[in-house]
Every structure is written in structure tokens, then in C-alpha cells.
Design an enzyme around this catalytic site. Structure first.
Site, PDB file in Angstrom:
ATOM      1  N   GLU A   1       0.854  -1.184   0.000  1.00  0.00           N
ATOM      2  CA  GLU A   1       0.000   0.000   0.000  1.00  0.00           C
ATOM      3  C   GLU A   1       0.883   1.225   0.000  1.00  0.00           C
ATOM      4  O   GLU A   1       1.979   1.207   0.561  1.00  0.00           O
ATOM      5  CB  GLU A   1      -0.897   0.017   1.247  1.00  0.00           C
ATOM      6  CG  GLU A   1      -1.979  -1.029   1.212  1.00  0.00           C
ATOM      7  CD  GLU A   1      -2.095  -1.776   2.527  1.00  0.00           C
ATOM      8  OE1 GLU A   1      -1.299  -1.503   3.435  1.00  0.00           O
ATOM      9  OE2 GLU A   1      -2.961  -2.637   2.624  1.00  0.00           O
ATOM     10  N   TYR A  31       6.912   1.746  -8.265  1.00  0.00           N
ATOM     11  CA  TYR A  31       6.123   0.512  -8.293  1.00  0.00           C
ATOM     12  C   TYR A  31       5.647   0.192  -9.712  1.00  0.00           C
ATOM     13  O   TYR A  31       5.705  -0.962 -10.142  1.00  0.00           O
ATOM     14  CB  TYR A  31       4.951   0.597  -7.323  1.00  0.00           C
ATOM     15  CG  TYR A  31       5.386   0.872  -5.900  1.00  0.00           C
ATOM     16  CD1 TYR A  31       6.612   0.426  -5.420  1.00  0.00           C
ATOM     17  CD2 TYR A  31       4.598   1.614  -5.037  1.00  0.00           C
ATOM     18  CE1 TYR A  31       7.026   0.688  -4.130  1.00  0.00           C
ATOM     19  CE2 TYR A  31       5.001   1.880  -3.738  1.00  0.00           C
ATOM     20  CZ  TYR A  31       6.218   1.420  -3.289  1.00  0.00           C
ATOM     21  OH  TYR A  31       6.623   1.690  -2.013  1.00  0.00           O
TER      22      TYR A  31
END
Length: 148
Positions: A103, A115
Site C-alpha cells: 500500500e 512501483y
């Protein structure tokens, strides 16, 4: 890169907390770090002459969850976060996990970019997940990557 990775130990926690407080307006607590060490999560220290970053990951039931990844603000933007992140992913592969989850704050553009670059996809949103100040909360983006 002359950085060294090694397992986190409890005597690292004072410096870890210094970095945590310098990097985040709402840092993890010392108790949370101690609990992660006690239950045996994968906890790594990144050193470049001294401790500059850390990462924590849990592994269970064929899945990994990257819990915390942090580089001291003075060392951010130098590739150390990517280095640490990619090492955690390699560790997850060695443990033969099928998927990795994490997260990230909606506002953390640098991490979101990393990411995406490393093959993660956004799979959801946790509404009002992170504290933001003035009793406000910020959404967390949920990312995942499957290993084939």
C-alpha cells in the site's frame, strides 16, 4: 552502489526511529518495529557508512506484503529505495511467493512511479487509510505483482 544490506536487529531501532520520524509525518511506533522483529518478518537494514534505510516484508501462504520501505530524506533520489525494494522482491522470489502486495499513500508520487516501473499494478484503493493531519485521512493505493 556501495550500500550494504543486512538483517535488522533490535539495536538498530533507535536509528530506524530517527529515520522514520524524519521521513513521515505519522511514523510507525517503536513497538510496531519491535513486534515485526519478534514475529520474524523479513527486516533489512541499508547502510552506506551508516544506517540510511530499511525495509520490512511479511511472507505467508504464498504471498508477500511489503510493510514499510524507507530511506532517510537526505539519501532519497539516489537509487537506494529502488535498490532496497528490488532486494525485497528478490527475497520474495526466493521464498517462492506467488504475489507481492503493498500500500502507498495517494500523494507519494515517487513511490508510485517506482512501483509501476518494477511491474506492479494498482488493484484497489483503501479509502481514508493513512492519517493526514487535522483529523483528515488520505487514501492508500493497493498495488500487486504476480510472479509466474
Amino acid at each position: 552502489m556501495n550500500a550494504v544490506l543486512r538483517p535488522m536487529q533490535e539495536n538498530d531501532l533507535p536509528r530506524v526511529m530517527e529515520i522514520e520520524r524524519a521521513a513521515y509525518p505519522f511514523p510507525w511506533t517503536l513497538r510496531l518495529f519491535k513486534d515485526c522483529l519478534q514475529v520474524g518478518y523479513n527486516a533489512l537494514i541499508l547502510e552506506q557508512e551508516h544506517l540510511i534505510g530499511y525495509g520490512l516484508m511479511s511472507v505467508a501462504a504464498g504471498e508477500a506484503q511489503i510493510l514499510n520501505l524507507c530511506v532517510h530524506p537526505d539519501w532519497q533520489g539516489c537509487g537506494y529505495g529502488r535498490y532496497l525494494f528490488e532486494h525485497l522482491l528478490d527475497l520474495a522470489r526466493q521464498k517462492e511467493v506467488k504475489s507481492v502486495f503493498l500500500e502507498v499513500r495517494f500523494s507519494n508520487e515517487a513511490a508510485i512511479h517506482l512501483y509501476h516501473q518494477t511491474g506492479f499494478n494498482q488493484i484497489g484503493v483503501r479509502k481514508r487509510y493513512y492519517p493526514k493531519g487535522d483529523k483528515k485521512r488520505e487514501d492508500a493505493l493497493i498495488f500487486a505483482m504476480d510472479f509466474l
